[in-house]
Design a protein around this motif. Structure first.
Motif, short mmCIF file in Angstrom:
data_model
loop_
_atom_site.label_atom_id
_atom_site.label_comp_id
_atom_site.label_asym_id
_atom_site.label_seq_id
_atom_site.Cartn_x
_atom_site.Cartn_y
_atom_site.Cartn_z
N ASN A 122 0.84 -1.19 0.00
CA ASN A 122 0.00 0.00 0.00
C ASN A 122 0.87 1.25 0.00
N ILE A 123 0.55 2.18 -0.87
CA ILE A 123 1.33 3.41 -1.03
C ILE A 123 0.63 4.55 -0.30
N TYR A 124 1.40 5.32 0.45
CA TYR A 124 0.88 6.45 1.20
C TYR A 124 1.63 7.71 0.75
N ILE A 125 0.90 8.64 0.18
CA ILE A 125 1.53 9.87 -0.33
C ILE A 125 1.63 10.90 0.80
N LYS A 126 2.80 11.49 0.93
CA LYS A 126 3.03 12.50 1.96
C LYS A 126 2.92 13.91 1.39
N GLY A 127 3.27 14.10 0.14
CA GLY A 127 3.19 15.42 -0.46
C GLY A 127 4.07 15.51 -1.69
N ARG A 128 4.19 16.72 -2.21
CA ARG A 128 5.03 16.96 -3.38
C ARG A 128 6.44 17.31 -2.94
N CYS A 129 7.43 16.83 -3.70
CA CYS A 129 8.81 17.17 -3.40
C CYS A 129 9.01 18.68 -3.37
N LYS A 130 8.37 19.38 -4.31
CA LYS A 130 8.57 20.81 -4.43
C LYS A 130 7.86 21.60 -3.33
N THR A 131 6.88 20.99 -2.65
CA THR A 131 6.14 21.73 -1.64
C THR A 131 6.56 21.39 -0.22
N MET A 132 7.35 20.34 -0.04
CA MET A 132 7.79 19.97 1.31
C MET A 132 8.55 21.14 1.95
N ILE A 133 8.25 21.38 3.22
CA ILE A 133 8.88 22.46 3.97
C ILE A 133 9.80 21.85 5.03
N LEU A 134 11.02 22.31 5.09
CA LEU A 134 11.98 21.85 6.09
C LEU A 134 11.95 22.84 7.25
N SER A 135 11.54 22.36 8.44
CA SER A 135 11.44 23.25 9.60
C SER A 135 12.82 23.62 10.12
N ALA A 136 12.85 24.59 11.02
CA ALA A 136 14.12 25.08 11.58
C ALA A 136 14.87 23.98 12.33
N ASN A 137 14.14 23.03 12.90
CA ASN A 137 14.80 21.94 13.64
C ASN A 137 15.00 20.68 12.79
N GLY A 138 14.83 20.84 11.44
CA GLY A 138 15.14 19.74 10.54
C GLY A 138 14.01 18.78 10.27
N GLN A 139 12.81 19.07 10.74
CA GLN A 139 11.66 18.19 10.50
C GLN A 139 11.07 18.46 9.12
N ASN A 140 10.67 17.39 8.45
CA ASN A 140 9.98 17.53 7.16
C ASN A 140 8.50 17.81 7.41
N ILE A 141 8.01 18.92 6.86
CA ILE A 141 6.61 19.28 6.99
C ILE A 141 5.95 19.15 5.62
N TYR A 142 4.89 18.35 5.57
CA TYR A 142 4.16 18.16 4.32
C TYR A 142 2.89 19.01 4.38
N PRO A 143 2.81 20.10 3.59
CA PRO A 143 1.65 21.00 3.67
C PRO A 143 0.32 20.29 3.52
N GLU A 144 0.28 19.26 2.68
CA GLU A 144 -0.98 18.55 2.45
C GLU A 144 -1.53 17.93 3.75
N GLU A 145 -0.62 17.43 4.60
CA GLU A 145 -1.06 16.84 5.86
C GLU A 145 -1.60 17.89 6.82
N VAL A 146 -0.95 19.05 6.84
CA VAL A 146 -1.42 20.15 7.69
C VAL A 146 -2.77 20.66 7.18
N GLU A 147 -2.90 20.75 5.86
CA GLU A 147 -4.15 21.23 5.27
C GLU A 147 -5.30 20.29 5.56
N ALA A 148 -5.03 19.00 5.65
CA ALA A 148 -6.09 18.04 5.97
C ALA A 148 -6.67 18.32 7.36
N VAL A 149 -5.79 18.70 8.30
CA VAL A 149 -6.24 19.05 9.66
C VAL A 149 -7.05 20.34 9.62
#
Length: 568
Positions: free
Chosen positions: A456-483
């Motif tokens: 099963n494939i789970y999409i996290k987001g687009r490579c071009k839209t991924m945001i790298l936080s100041a502490n090095g965490q990968n933030i996927y805008p699509e996941e935040v938008e779902a909330v």
């Protein structure tokens, strides 16, 4: 450089029990026409109808016109008109002749249409009169003939020989088939699968349109996959609501279904909710092919007001009475879709988790697939009864999918794909084509995801839209938008990074605000309420600092994905 030998490919294991065989789709089309000659094939809802025999007859006439006009195999013919039965006839006439179809979205601006017609080197154009009148003719010097897609009359003709061929088409047809035209006369050239069939101009979320080169093999692979995994027959009907100029609607609402003998009903331009539901109850389709946004709107307007009531919430989980209640809601919704629905397939974007939760609770027969124009279009799918929550299915049997990650099950990496359905590159764009594939021939999808042991494939987001936080965490805008989108009064949202702070652009659900009769003060409190509620459900590294209300819906691609590159 990535060591591809270290990549884990669970799709290889899963595909072992899938049967896959290649067959030219024109062979299937020929068979469907001969088997269903008198049966309805293409219909405009409440309008014109074509039987399979009518379809074949019109195809034969266009073949004569193309031949007498000097159209050769591989020549490009543009098709820019709103959805209709004649749009479908035009597409099949071009494709069965061996010319290259250039479907162009009728929603594009006249300047864009002219540019794409010219860029594609098209010599014929099927279009609507209003589109033709708006195009700057100086932008399309190569067009020799323009045909009205509404009635197959001439809009423009540069050469007397073409005009003569057009005016004498009836006599030419009788001369070629003096004993009449029957199913025995239908023979479509199932030639090389490597021949170019379609140039499909994308309208991406992060870039300008590019002409994706799709071969007959690409189309055949994905059409045969659909026929094998979503079986249907001449006893079935379907409502086509997606734009035919986009590969998603083209293949899964039209080509795979017509090759199966299904009666396809076209709604024309994007339908209103009332027209869509009227068509559903009248046509009684066996399947709905749509985008999550449509089903989310149906949830918010039809299901949420019911399940949001306190007494429903109290009863719906109680054994016995909860089962009866859920079944009643499910039956009522499926009956609104005509009562014959076997599957609801969504693609083009992720489904909102709250909506998915309720759909699963109600046991709606839905599944979320994954694909892109460059994959013609499907890369992942699973039958609704086996669909894993939050996933987009498993790799289709005509493709191998892998994740560019040291730990594909837990660490997101780019989704890569290779198979018979993968395009040949971009038309007249060698630079972009060169960047499209890895050294060993896998397609760069530009999407980030993980894949579990079951495939099963789970999409996290687009490579071009991924945001790298100041502490090095990968933030996927699509996941935040779902909330964010799960909040009351939110229609849609886009999360952006501003000076290392997350800001959400939100378009409010004005209908819901009006329905609940909120006053100005209550409306003004909505942004902060959205931010506070969302942050309660978001990890510390993806907390929202601000909500900005936008006054118009976000601009979207034909598959209803937001054009993110327009918003900063």
């Amino acid at each position: 450089m990535t060591d591809f030998r270290s990549l884990h490919t669970f799709a290889d294991t899963i595909n072992q029990y899938k049967v896959y065989r290649m067959e030219h789709y024109l062979s299937r089309l020929e068979h469907a026409i001969k088997q269903n000659w008198e049966k309805p094939a293409l219909c405009n809802f409440n309008g014109e109808k074509f039987t399979f025999g009518d379809l074949a007859t019109n195809i034969a006439k266009f073949h004569i016109l193309f031949s007498e006009s000097g159209i050769k195999k591989g020549d490009k013919i543009a098709l820019c008109a709103r959805n209709s039965a004649r749009w479908a006839v035009s597409f099949l006439a071009i494709s069965t002749y061996g010319a290259v179809v250039v479907p162009i979205l009728s929603e594009f601006t006249p300047d864009s249409i002219g540019h794409l017609v010219n860029h594609s080197e098209s010599t014929f154009l099927f279009t609507d009169p209003e589109i033709w009148s708006a195009i700057n003719k100086d932008d399309i010097p190569g067009i020799r003939c323009a045909i009205n897609c509404a009635d197959f009359t001439l809009l423009f003709c540069k050469e007397d020989s073409i005009r003569s061929a057009f005016e004498n088409l009836g006599n030419s047809f009788i001369s070629k088939y003096p004993l009449g035209f029957t199913g025995e006369n239908v023979k479509y050239p199932a030639g090389s699968l490597d021949d170019l069939a379609v140039i499909n101009y994308t309208s991406g979320t992060t870039s300008a349109p590019k002409g994706v080169m799709i071969t007959y093999g690409n189309l055949s692979a994905t059409i045969i996959y659909g026929m094998d995994n979503m079986p249907c027959s001449s006893a079935d009907r379907i409502v086509s609501m997606l734009p035919m100029g986009h590969i998603y609607g083209l293949v899964y609402e039209f080509l795979y279904t017509i090759c199966s003998g299904v009666n396809v009903f076209f709604l024309g331009k994007t339908p209103s909710p009332s027209l869509l539901m009227k068509a559903m109850t009248t046509v009684k389709p066996y399947m709905i092919v749509t985008v999550p946004l449509v089903m989310e709107k149906i949830f918010k307007s039809s299901i949420k007001p019911v399940v949001g009531k306190w007494y429903i919430k109290a009863l719906i989980y109680i054994p016995g009475i909860g089962h009866i209640l859920r079944k009643k809601i499910r039956t009522r919704l499926l009956n609104a879709f005509g009562g014959n629905i076997r599957c609801i397939i969504m693609g083009g974007a992720a489904l909102n988790p709250e909506v998915e939760k309720w759909f699963r609770l109600l046991r709606l027969p839905f599944t979320v697939g994954y694909g892109m124009t460059e994959a013609s279009p499907l890369l992942a799918y699973e039958h609704w009864s086996r669909y894993a929550k939050g996933s987009c299915g498993k790799a289709v049997s005509c493709a191998t999918v892998r994740i560019d990650s040291e730990d594909p099950q837990h660490i997101a990496g780019e989704i890569l794909a290779k198979g018979d359905n993968i395009c040949a590159g971009y038309f007249k764009n060698p630079e972009a084509s060169g960047k499209l594939f890895t050294e060993d021939g896998f397609l760069h999808t530009g999407d980030l995801g993980i894949i579990d042991k079951a495939g099963n494939i789970y999409i996290k987001g687009r490579c071009k839209t991924m945001i790298l936080s100041a502490n090095g965490q990968n933030i996927y805008p699509e996941e935040v938008e779902a909330v964010i989108n799960a909040n009351n009064y939110v229609a849609e949202s886009v999360v952006v990074d501003r000076a290392s702070k997350l800001v959400a652009l939100v378009y409010l659900d004005r209908d819901a605000i009006k329905r609940d009769k909120l006053d100005e003060e209550a409306v003004s409190d909505i942004p902060e309420t959205i931010r506070t509620n969302s942050n309660r459900n978001l990890p510390s590294y993806s907390q929202l600092t601000k909500i900005e209300i936008v006054l118009a819906p976000f601009e979207k691609t034909p598959k209803m994905s937001i054009k993110r590159f327009l918003y900063k």
